[in-house]
Design a protein around this motif. Structure first.
Motif, short mmCIF file in Angstrom:
data_model
loop_
_atom_site.label_atom_id
_atom_site.label_comp_id
_atom_site.label_asym_id
_atom_site.label_seq_id
_atom_site.Cartn_x
_atom_site.Cartn_y
_atom_site.Cartn_z
N GLU A 1 0.80 -1.23 0.00
CA GLU A 1 0.00 0.00 0.00
C GLU A 1 0.83 1.28 0.00
OE1 GLU A 1 -3.49 -2.49 2.30
OE2 GLU A 1 -2.39 -0.92 3.37
N VAL A 2 2.10 1.13 -0.36
CA VAL A 2 3.02 2.24 -0.57
C VAL A 2 3.84 1.91 -1.81
CG1 VAL A 2 3.17 2.86 1.88
CG2 VAL A 2 4.76 1.17 0.93
N PRO A 3 4.56 2.88 -2.38
CA PRO A 3 5.41 2.55 -3.53
C PRO A 3 6.56 1.64 -3.12
CG PRO A 3 5.71 4.85 -2.86
CD PRO A 3 4.55 4.32 -2.08
N PHE A 4 6.76 0.57 -3.88
CA PHE A 4 7.83 -0.39 -3.60
C PHE A 4 8.62 -0.61 -4.87
CE2 PHE A 4 9.18 -4.91 -3.62
CZ PHE A 4 10.10 -4.86 -2.59
N ALA A 5 9.86 -0.16 -4.86
CA ALA A 5 10.71 -0.24 -6.05
C ALA A 5 12.13 -0.56 -5.62
CB ALA A 5 10.68 1.07 -6.83
N SER A 6 12.95 -1.03 -6.55
CA SER A 6 14.35 -1.32 -6.24
C SER A 6 15.16 -0.03 -6.28
CB SER A 6 14.91 -2.31 -7.27
OG SER A 6 15.16 -1.66 -8.50
N GLU A 7 16.42 -0.15 -5.89
CA GLU A 7 17.30 1.02 -5.92
C GLU A 7 17.50 1.53 -7.35
OE1 GLU A 7 20.14 -2.25 -6.95
OE2 GLU A 7 18.29 -2.03 -5.80
N VAL A 8 17.32 0.64 -8.34
CA VAL A 8 17.48 1.05 -9.74
C VAL A 8 16.18 1.63 -10.28
CG1 VAL A 8 18.01 0.26 -12.08
CG2 VAL A 8 19.28 -0.67 -10.13
N THR A 9 15.07 0.92 -10.07
CA THR A 9 13.81 1.39 -10.63
C THR A 9 13.29 2.65 -9.93
OG1 THR A 9 12.61 -0.21 -9.24
CG2 THR A 9 13.14 -0.88 -11.49
N THR A 10 13.69 2.86 -8.69
CA THR A 10 13.32 4.11 -8.02
C THR A 10 13.91 5.30 -8.76
OG1 THR A 10 13.12 3.12 -5.83
CG2 THR A 10 13.61 5.46 -5.91
#
Length: 578
Positions: A408-417
């Motif tokens: 329910e929050v944004p969840f991304a990798s260090e690259v995709t962020t």
């Protein structure tokens, strides 16, 4: 991140919180009495609880200061299996039990408050493991958190109680030849230990056991919308994540959780702390085990460091390693139990050759992620991840291999962020692979116990894992862009529609793990099996393993519940009840 909404403490749970603090030595008897009576507990009941709790705190203070030279059992680790083994041995026998926990107290807000669980990752309550860089994930090192506190992983995880699929346990039975791992026998244990708060299912769910398990309380409305969206693409909804859904082709459900009236319930709270008032158990925190003490192929005890001082303690009956799928094989190898070629590289004499130690590493893969911006932001609830589904990437599979979670929050990798810059007011469908075919390995960095183990995760090295996760991304995008979720969507943030080659590259940049490290000391009957079906280390006397490392294949779903199950079986075996 939005402020987490959680229900207030009920009267009974306020008293439970005070009692927990008393048992842990965080609250003295006088303050407990005052606060418990103010919370509504009768004076005589408060006095009885204060007596028990004070005895526990005094016992543990005395025992820690007067460490014995020998105990009947030494349990290394107080996590989801270790707490079970130690707590039951202490409470159900007169055996002298020493529990060695490398981490510190679990009495910190980041552990107790459900919405703060992500702040434990990469903190002092996390061992800080990472995988080696790999071309299969675009030369990235993936973080591999493991709990370093009383309660182990159950103190820093997402609190999801996911028992596994029927086929998991029937395959463990086939692998070991031990009927105690069959689904029918496993159900008996789960029913015995659960206090299930959801829709009754006497055939599969327990009521009145020690472990509070509940559907989410007052979930975010987007969680129910996700279940409707899954149904719209052919994934049926179920009332219970751990019921009939996990005996068939899968489905979508709200997650089962280990949250009680707004507070995390780690496994130690329900197994270990009530035993601490007994004089036959000692819990030492900050005690990091270095090696096993061995005479020939028999384990005689352990050496550990605490407060900068080296200690050696004997075990009259048995040592139980519950240090997790990275540290358990590390301790074995440092003690001369492992692949002779690996040990020779570090100048360690082989005591017992066991080629499977450290091999067969598995972890569930989690992609960060498929993200949508909210039309109107809604604060996350409970553990931030309340809805999930299990499904097959290929209809020919016997068991669901995909488990995406709605986060329910944004969840991304260090690259995709960096690439997509998701806004704070966003939510995620994170594709997950829970039956990976890739197999990694844990090895030593050196013969120095202070050096972390080396973990080759081998993530995405099997082409079928890539194929399955690409299907997972496709399925999550279909669900996220469906009519049922449109009221919660301003725009799709990532990944959007991409050509096949670009989507595969997105996957390699986005992939992380569920933090479900497992399978590095697998049970079975072949030459690569480290333990047998009764969890005794093959070729070694006086040594057992009870943690996720003994899984032959990782369970389908979050691993806390099956690890508790492993601890329960270990306790039954040691107590002569299995």
């Amino acid at each position: 991140m939005h402020e987490l909404k959680t229900p207030g403490l009920a009267q009974g749970d306020a008293i439970n919180a005070l009692e927990d603090a008393l048992y842990r030595g965080q609250l003295d008897r006088r303050d407990f009495l005052r606060l418990a009576v103010a919370a509504g507990l009768g004076a005589s009941s408060a006095a009885a609880l204060a007596q028990d709790g004070s005895e526990a705190a005094i016992n543990q203070l005395y025992n820690a200061r007067n460490l014995a030279a020998e105990y009947d059992y030494i349990v290394v680790g107080s996590g989801s299996a270790g707490a079970v083994v130690a707590g039951r041995l202490a409470a159900e026998s007169d055996a002298r039990v020493l529990v060695l926990e490398a981490g510190g107290t679990d009495q910190v807000p980041a552990i107790q408050t459900p919405g703060l669980w992500p702040t434990n990752i990469r903190s002092e309550r996390d061992w800080g493991h990472v995988s080696t860089p790999s071309p299969a994930v675009n030369n990235r090192s993936l973080i591999l958190p493991m709990g370093k506190a009383v309660g182990g992983g159950s103190s820093i995880n997402v609190m999801v109680w996911s028992r596994g699929h029927k086929n998991d346990f029937d395959s463990w039975h086939a692998e070991t030849g031990d009927a105690g791992w069959s689904y029918e026998r496993v159900l008996d244990i789960y029913r015995r230990i659960e206090d299930w708060q959801g829709e009754p299912d006497p055939a599969r769910r327990g009521k009145g056991g020690r472990l509070w398990v509940t559907p989410p309380v007052d979930p975010n409305p987007i969680a129910h919308a996700m279940l409707d969206a899954a149904a719209s693409v052919g994934i049926p909804k179920f009332a219970d994540q751990n019921g009939v859904m996990m005996e068939g082709a899968g489905g979508a459900a709200l997650a089962n959780m280990r949250i009680r009236d707004g507070r995390r319930r780690n496994v130690a709270a329900d197994y270990l702390y009530q035993a601490l008032r007994r004089p036959n158990v000692t819990l030492l925190t900050g005690a990091e085990v270095q090696r096993l003490v061995m005479t020939g192929n028999r384990v005689k005890g352990v050496t550990f460091v605490r407060n900068g001082k080296l200690h050696t303690v004997r075990a009259a009956r048995r040592v139980v390693l519950s240090a997790g799928a990275i540290n358990t094989p590390k301790i074995l190898m440092l003690s001369g139990i492992g692949d002779p070629a690996e040990l020779k590289r570090h100048g360690i004499r082989t005591v017992v050759a066991s080629r499977g130690v450290g091999r067969n590493f598995q972890d569930h893969v989690l992609v960060g992620g498929c993200i949508w911006e909210y039309n109107k932001a809604i604060p996350p609830a409970n553990n931030l991840a309340e809805a999930t589904f299990f499904w097959k990437s290929d209809a020919s599979l016997q068991t669901p291999d995909l488990q995406p979670f709605q986060i329910e929050v944004p969840f991304a990798s260090e690259v995709t962020t960096k690439e997509f810059n998701p806004p704070p007011a966003a939510w995620t469908l994170a594709p997950g692979l829970v039956r990976p075919k890739s197999r990694g390995r844990v090895t030593l960095a050196s013969s120095n116990p202070a050096d972390k183990a080396i973990i080759d995760g081998a993530f995405l090295t099997h082409p079928d894992d890539v194929k399955a996760l690409l299907r997972g991304i496709e399925l999550c995008r279909e669900i996220g862009n469906s009519e049922a979720l449109k009221p919660y969507v301003k725009r799709e943030v990532m990944p959007g529609r991409l050509p096949a080659e670009e989507m595969a590259n997105f996957l390699r940049n986005a992939v992380g793990t569920y933090f479900h490290e497992s399978c590095t000391c697998k049970m079975g009957r072949d030459d690569m099996s480290v333990v047998d079906g009764r969890l005794s280390v093959r070729g070694v006397q006086g040594l057992s393993i009870a943690d996720a490392s003994v899984m032959p294949t990782v369970s389908t779903g979050n691993t806390m519940a099956p690890t508790v199950l492993i601890g329960e079986r270990m306790a039954d075996i040691l107590l002569g009840r299995a």
